[in-house]
Design a protein around this motif. Structure first.
Motif, PDB file in Angstrom:
ATOM      1  N   UNK A 130     -79.124 -75.168  12.447  1.00 39.19           N
ATOM      2  CA  UNK A 130     -78.294 -74.431  13.405  1.00 39.19           C
ATOM      3  C   UNK A 130     -76.892 -74.191  12.864  1.00 39.19           C
ATOM      4  N   UNK A 131     -76.302 -75.210  12.260  1.00 37.74           N
ATOM      5  CA  UNK A 131     -74.939 -75.073  11.744  1.00 37.74           C
ATOM      6  C   UNK A 131     -74.867 -74.066  10.596  1.00 37.74           C
ATOM      7  N   UNK A 132     -75.915 -74.038   9.770  1.00 40.81           N
ATOM      8  CA  UNK A 132     -75.950 -73.076   8.673  1.00 40.81           C
ATOM      9  C   UNK A 132     -76.029 -71.651   9.221  1.00 40.81           C
ATOM     10  N   UNK A 133     -76.816 -71.459  10.278  1.00 43.90           N
ATOM     11  CA  UNK A 133     -76.920 -70.135  10.906  1.00 43.90           C
ATOM     12  C   UNK A 133     -75.564 -69.711  11.485  1.00 43.90           C
ATOM     13  N   UNK A 134     -74.863 -70.647  12.103  1.00 37.72           N
ATOM     14  CA  UNK A 134     -73.537 -70.348  12.647  1.00 37.72           C
ATOM     15  C   UNK A 134     -72.582 -69.944  11.534  1.00 37.72           C
ATOM     16  N   UNK A 135     -72.669 -70.645  10.420  1.00 43.13           N
ATOM     17  CA  UNK A 135     -71.785 -70.342   9.287  1.00 43.13           C
ATOM     18  C   UNK A 135     -72.045 -68.954   8.734  1.00 43.13           C
ATOM     19  N   UNK A 136     -73.326 -68.562   8.667  1.00 43.05           N
ATOM     20  CA  UNK A 136     -73.658 -67.219   8.170  1.00 43.05           C
ATOM     21  C   UNK A 136     -73.077 -66.147   9.090  1.00 43.05           C
TER      22      UNK A 136
END
Length: 482
Positions: A130-136
């Motif tokens: 989830x955090x990686x998706x937010x970062x993208x």
């Protein structure tokens, strides 16, 4: 700083001092630190990206690849401050790469980021992305707010395309999470993803590496060996394109015909990869062949080891490497001693095969599909029935009954409850025509590189399975796997 920059930039960063300096930087980025120190590290990282852009984006792709992986790993951090710093650093990498190659865009950053996310998510099965998706999403917004980008620049579009590509990888791996306790389905998804990167060698290798690791964890050494030898074939084909290997993957045909079919004709996908980003060398190929040979030995496929040795021998001879040659022939000596013992005792079981067919809505796309399952050594029908029944009962939960179809013949789908998980399991044997048996004379040849299987099911002309002995018939069904 100026003198240090000059020294580290020698040979496009391909020097001893840059290697040591870069290792220290990555170590500082990788270890857990306080928020204050981490802020200083990222500040220094931004200076590094600016001062050494030639080394990162024109020299060896290794530095850019490692940096992309570490920064994107930080983009998945639970700490918002870490994610914010990492997003900013990654955006700077893309922008710096783009400024250096205005007409070509940020190809290297595009390639290495895709490889990095593929490697990253292969280690995150069972964990949240989830955090990686937010970062993208944050990185995608950076380009919208960047007022310094010239009107008409292709950079915003290319950033959006990269973010979309990275999200596609995350979506594909989310399916893997859903099937992480279903080893066959999980491996099938890995294979499909690896196949989708047929024009991006390093991305394909990433997923073949992941498949190898999963097989090793499960103790499937034969399968691990074939994943490893496919990577070797891939590397050989890339070296052939670079005029560094004469035969490419065609030389692997005697090990497995699949290798030439899947790895041949590797082409550069100019939209996502560049020849300069391939770090493959002949030592890489030798190392992969040696590893594959070890896996074939652990999988008791001793006869294949000699085929791998034929590929290794020219490299050892060219390098005048007598020690490696001695060790290789020592392994072959031990392997063929075991082959002689096995031929006398007949005690080697390389697998048992079953046809597994799925029926019902719970199986989704697998409804009415059938597969050949290779089970370890001597696996009874009762054992695989119990294993799959437990697996799918856990997977679908108590609300979905899992039924085993008892008959081995044709299934009347209308008679099955469509909301149930119905599984038909049939023991099958390798199938060979008379001509094929003349070529496959040894017991091992009749258990290696298989694609056709056969089973028999009783029937009577009246439609029933069992009947009077004078009316009883047997239907032989031959199956060919893809």
């Amino acid at each position: 700083m100026e003198g240090m920059t000059s020294e580290l930039s020698q040979a496009m960063g391909d020097n001893y001092f840059m290697a040591k300096f870069f290792t220290l930087l990555i170590t500082m980025l990788h270890v857990s630190t306080s928020a204050t120190l981490q802020s200083h590290i990222f500040n220094f990282l931004r200076i590094f990206i600016h001062n050494f852009r030639e080394s990162l984006f024109k020299g060896s792709a290794e530095y850019c690849g490692i940096l992309c992986f570490e920064i994107l790993r930080c983009c998945n951090s639970k700490m918002s401050t870490t994610r914010s710093e990492a997003c900013s650093a990654f955006y700077l990498m893309m922008k710096t790469n783009n400024e250096l190659f205005r007409s070509q865009g940020f190809v290297r950053c595009h390639v290495q980021a895709t490889i990095a996310v593929s490697r990253l998510v292969s280690t995150l099965l069972g964990e949240s992305d989830t955090n990686l998706r937010r970062s993208l999403a944050t990185i995608a917004n950076f380009v919208k707010d960047d007022t310094k980008i010239k009107r008409g620049s292709a950079f915003p579009t290319e950033v959006a395309e990269l973010m979309k590509r990275l999200k596609t990888i995350l979506n594909a791996t989310s399916q893997m999470k859903a099937h992480q306790n279903d080893p066959e389905k999980l491996m099938d998804l890995h294979y499909s993803l690896a196949k989708s990167y047929s024009n991006s060698p390093e991305l394909r290798q990433t997923w073949l590496d992941s498949m190898t690791a999963l097989h090793l964890k499960a103790g499937n050494y034969s399968e691990a060996a074939h994943c490893s030898i496919h990577i070797a074939g891939l590397v050989a084909e890339c070296l052939k394109l670079q005029k560094e290997n004469a035969h490419g993957c065609a030389a692997f045909t005697h090990i497995s015909p699949n290798i030439e079919m899947e790895e041949r004709g590797m082409r550069e996908d100019k939209g996502t990869a560049g020849a300069e980003d391939h770090s493959y060398t002949q030592p890489n190929l030798v190392s992969l062949l040696e590893t594959s040979m070890d896996y074939f030995e652990q999988g008791q496929r001793y006869e294949v080891m000699s085929e791998v040795a034929k590929l290794l021998q020219p490299f050892y001879e060219d390098a005048r490497d007598s020690k490696s040659m001695m060790e290789m022939y020592g392994k072959l000596h031990q392997a063929y001693r075991k082959v002689v013992d096995i031929e006398e005792s007949g005690r080697r079981y390389l697998g048992t095969y079953f046809r597994v067919a799925f029926f019902g809505r719970p199986f989704g796309d697998d409804h009415e599909k059938q597969y050949i399952y290779k089970e370890p050594a001597v696996t009874t029908l009762a054992e695989i029935v119990l294993r799959l029944q437990k697996l799918y009962s856990r997977k679908f939960g108590p609300g979905t009954p899992v039924n085993i179809v008892q008959e081995s013949g044709r299934v009347d789908i209308e008679s099955l409850a469509s909301n149930h998980a119905n599984i038909q399991i049939t023991h099958v044997e390798p199938y060979f025509t008379e001509d094929m048996l003349q070529d496959r004379t040894s017991r091992f040849e009749r258990t290696n590189n298989l694609s056709r299987f056969v089973f028999e099911a009783p029937f009577t002309r009246g439609g029933k399975q069992q009947g009077d002995v004078t009316r009883q018939c047997m239907r032989k069904t031959v199956l060919t796997s893809e």
